[in-house]
Design an enzyme around this catalytic site. Structure first.
Site, short mmCIF file in Angstrom:
data_model
loop_
_atom_site.label_atom_id
_atom_site.label_comp_id
_atom_site.label_asym_id
_atom_site.label_seq_id
_atom_site.Cartn_x
_atom_site.Cartn_y
_atom_site.Cartn_z
N PRO A 206 41.09 30.90 48.09
CA PRO A 206 40.01 29.98 47.72
C PRO A 206 38.81 30.72 47.17
O PRO A 206 38.58 31.90 47.47
CB PRO A 206 39.68 29.28 49.04
CG PRO A 206 40.15 30.20 50.11
CD PRO A 206 41.34 30.91 49.55
N LEU B 164 47.71 38.92 29.71
CA LEU B 164 46.91 40.05 30.18
C LEU B 164 45.81 39.57 31.12
O LEU B 164 45.00 38.73 30.75
CB LEU B 164 46.27 40.80 29.00
CG LEU B 164 47.22 41.29 27.90
CD1 LEU B 164 46.43 41.96 26.79
CD2 LEU B 164 48.27 42.23 28.48
N ARG C 8 32.33 34.38 30.55
CA ARG C 8 32.74 33.08 30.02
C ARG C 8 33.20 32.17 31.16
O ARG C 8 34.11 32.51 31.90
CB ARG C 8 33.84 33.25 28.97
CG ARG C 8 33.32 33.78 27.65
CD ARG C 8 34.44 34.09 26.68
NE ARG C 8 35.20 35.27 27.08
CZ ARG C 8 36.20 35.79 26.35
NH1 ARG C 8 36.57 35.20 25.23
NH2 ARG C 8 36.83 36.88 26.77
N ASP D 88 38.97 44.34 11.79
CA ASP D 88 38.02 43.29 12.12
C ASP D 88 37.01 43.16 11.00
O ASP D 88 36.61 44.16 10.39
CB ASP D 88 37.29 43.61 13.44
CG ASP D 88 36.72 42.38 14.11
OD1 ASP D 88 35.80 41.76 13.53
OD2 ASP D 88 37.17 42.04 15.21
N CYS E 221 40.36 32.10 29.72
CA CYS E 221 41.66 31.45 29.55
C CYS E 221 41.79 30.11 30.25
O CYS E 221 41.98 29.07 29.59
CB CYS E 221 42.78 32.39 30.04
SG CYS E 221 42.95 33.89 29.05
N GLU F 45 42.38 40.20 32.84
CA GLU F 45 41.21 41.06 32.68
C GLU F 45 41.05 41.92 33.92
O GLU F 45 41.13 41.43 35.05
CB GLU F 45 39.96 40.22 32.42
CG GLU F 45 40.02 39.50 31.10
CD GLU F 45 38.72 38.82 30.75
OE1 GLU F 45 37.65 39.42 30.95
OE2 GLU F 45 38.77 37.67 30.27
N LYS G 42 39.61 26.83 29.04
CA LYS G 42 39.91 26.29 27.71
C LYS G 42 41.38 25.94 27.56
O LYS G 42 41.73 24.97 26.87
CB LYS G 42 39.47 27.26 26.62
CG LYS G 42 40.32 28.48 26.41
CD LYS G 42 39.81 29.33 25.26
CE LYS G 42 40.68 30.55 25.00
NZ LYS G 42 42.03 30.22 24.51
#
Length: 435
Positions: free
Chosen positions: A256, A154, A332, A30, A264, A156, A267
């Site tokens: 519900p 995957l 997010r 990274d 995911c 979360e 977006k």
């Protein structure tokens, strides 16, 4: 096999640690020097159950290491995975921002020596792998490489199990040589008879978007049915069971809630719509799912407001759960953070608790009151709203909870409790699609 993972976010770190557990020698790379130093010091930047143990084990066994230098880890790798972020474009048009993907491709190209498979692990629009191929070829015409698409699936909170025991592994490539390298990467899963889908680059890229869009549609469908149940005096829990027992449909994602969120579905549904539009194709069902999800969050604001008598000003709301789902600290597109701010803007006081997400939430909404547990959140509250179905919220002492509150309203946006449980404890009950 030597493997390099470009990007140490959620997908990169989980995938890298799991591939090391398979026995490969993995370097997670990274450009964020601070993140690499924290990882070298044993600090995991995300919350994912079991990930800290898995990383520590493989670092100790010298199968997993961290670097910030591509020259240190790309030349020796037989496979280089690209797992960088592909957020929605800042233009707000729904397109995926591929800036980091293309930058990584340029950097990788400079350090390729022997034959290497460059693997798109990030969720990317159809055609991205071809662009990565073009960029690398332009940057390094002598490079011996192939590009593959290997989308991740995957969840979360369950990512390690999803990687180790997947429903399927999808690999898109035009090269027989790259296919054999990918077989070697995932050899332990072949031994477990895991289903593999070997296909072309474009099909692999589209499979990821189509899968997420279908699940988003399922969530939006059951949320619409919950609203209909409220109007016709039916019970959505019974409805979901009756529908889900159909083997063609299945029970998963027929629960519900206040709307889908996370990194995911929001977006990816928008990106799929843009891909379709770009190619002159309609995707009405996906459009509807996006619209329903947005409306569902707004409807939850109204549900809480109505429970408070139509006016939230000066009322205290105990918010249980801030992450978009349990076993993650990911905020997010989290529904609570779309629902609570409008109520706070109209004068509501928010007392919030989440087992993992409060540190990040404090940065976003410093005016909320953050407390240590669910019971403290309810001190003097007019209403308690259960947003996220963490295990520790599933068996609350309802009598103790009510004793701490000023009001007696319980809004269960995940249908964790039955209406009878709540009303027997002396609360006025509000759920989703329940009598």
């Amino acid at each position: 096999m030597n493997i390099t993972m470009i990007g140490t976010g959620y997908v990169g770190l989980v995938t890298g640690a799991c591939l090391a557990e398979f026995g490969h020698r993995v370097t997670c790379m990274d450009l964020d020097l601070g993140k690499i130093e924290r990882l070298k010091n044993g600090e995991i930047p995300i919350y994912e159950p079991g990930l800290d143990v898995l990383v520590a084990k493989n670092v100790k066994d010298k199968r997993l290491r961290f670097s910030s230098d591509m020259a240190d880890c790309v030349p020796s790798a037989q496979a280089v995975f690209v797992a960088v972020g592909t957020p929605s474009s800042r233009r707000g048009d729904g397109y995926a921002d591929l800036t980091y993907i293309y930058a990584a491709a340029k950097d990788i190209a400079k350090h390729l020596t022997d034959y290497t498979v460059v693997v798109d692990k990030s969720t990317v629009p159809v055609g991205t792998a071809r662009q990565v191929q073009r960029i690398i070829r332009e940057e390094n015409p002598e490079a011996d490489f192939d590009v593959a698409s290997n989308p991740e699936f995957l969840r979360e909170g369950a990512a390690i199990n999803d990687f180790m025991r997947p429903d399927r592994v999808v690999v898109g490539t035009d090269s027989a040589k790259a296919r054999e390298i990918m077989r070697e990467v995932y050899n332990p899963l072949f031994l477990l008879s895991t289903p593999f889908v070997f296909t072309g680059l474009e099909s692999a890229e589209l499979i990821k978007y189509a899968a997420n869009a279908f699940l988003a549609m399922k969530i939006s469908f059951i949320n619409e049915m919950a609203t209909l149940c409220e109007e016709v005096d039916a019970d959505v829990v019974d409805l979901a069971k009756g529908v889900g027992l159909d083997g063609r449909i299945g029970s998963k994602f027929l629960h519900p809630g206040p709307g889908y969120g996370g990194s995911c579905f929001p977006k990816d549904t928008l990106a799929l719509l843009r891909i379709a539009q770009e190619h002159g194709v309609t995707a009405r069902s996906v459009e509807a799912a996006v619209e329903i999800n947005s409306a569902q969050k707004a409807r939850m604001v109204k549900k809480i407001r109505d429970a408070l008598g139509g006016n939230e000003a000066g009322k205290t709301i105990a918010a249980l759960g801030l992450a978009f789902k349990p076993e993650t600290d990911d905020l997010r597109e989290s529904p609570p953070l779309s629902i609570l701010p409008p109520l706070a803007e109209k004068g509501a006081i928010i007392r919030a608790h989440d087992p993992q997400a409060m540190k990040e939430a404090k940065k976003l909404y410093p005016n909320f009151i953050y407390v240590e547990n669910a019971y403290e959140a309810c001190d003097g509250a007019d209403v308690v709203v259960l947003f996220t179905e963490w295990n520790q919220y599933r068996a609350l002492d309802l009598a103790d909870l009510k004793a701490k509150m000023k009001g007696s309203i319980f809004v269960d946006l995940r249908n964790v409790y039955s209406p009878k449980q709540i009303t027997d404890a002396g609360f006025t009950y509000y759920g989703l699609g329940r009598k």
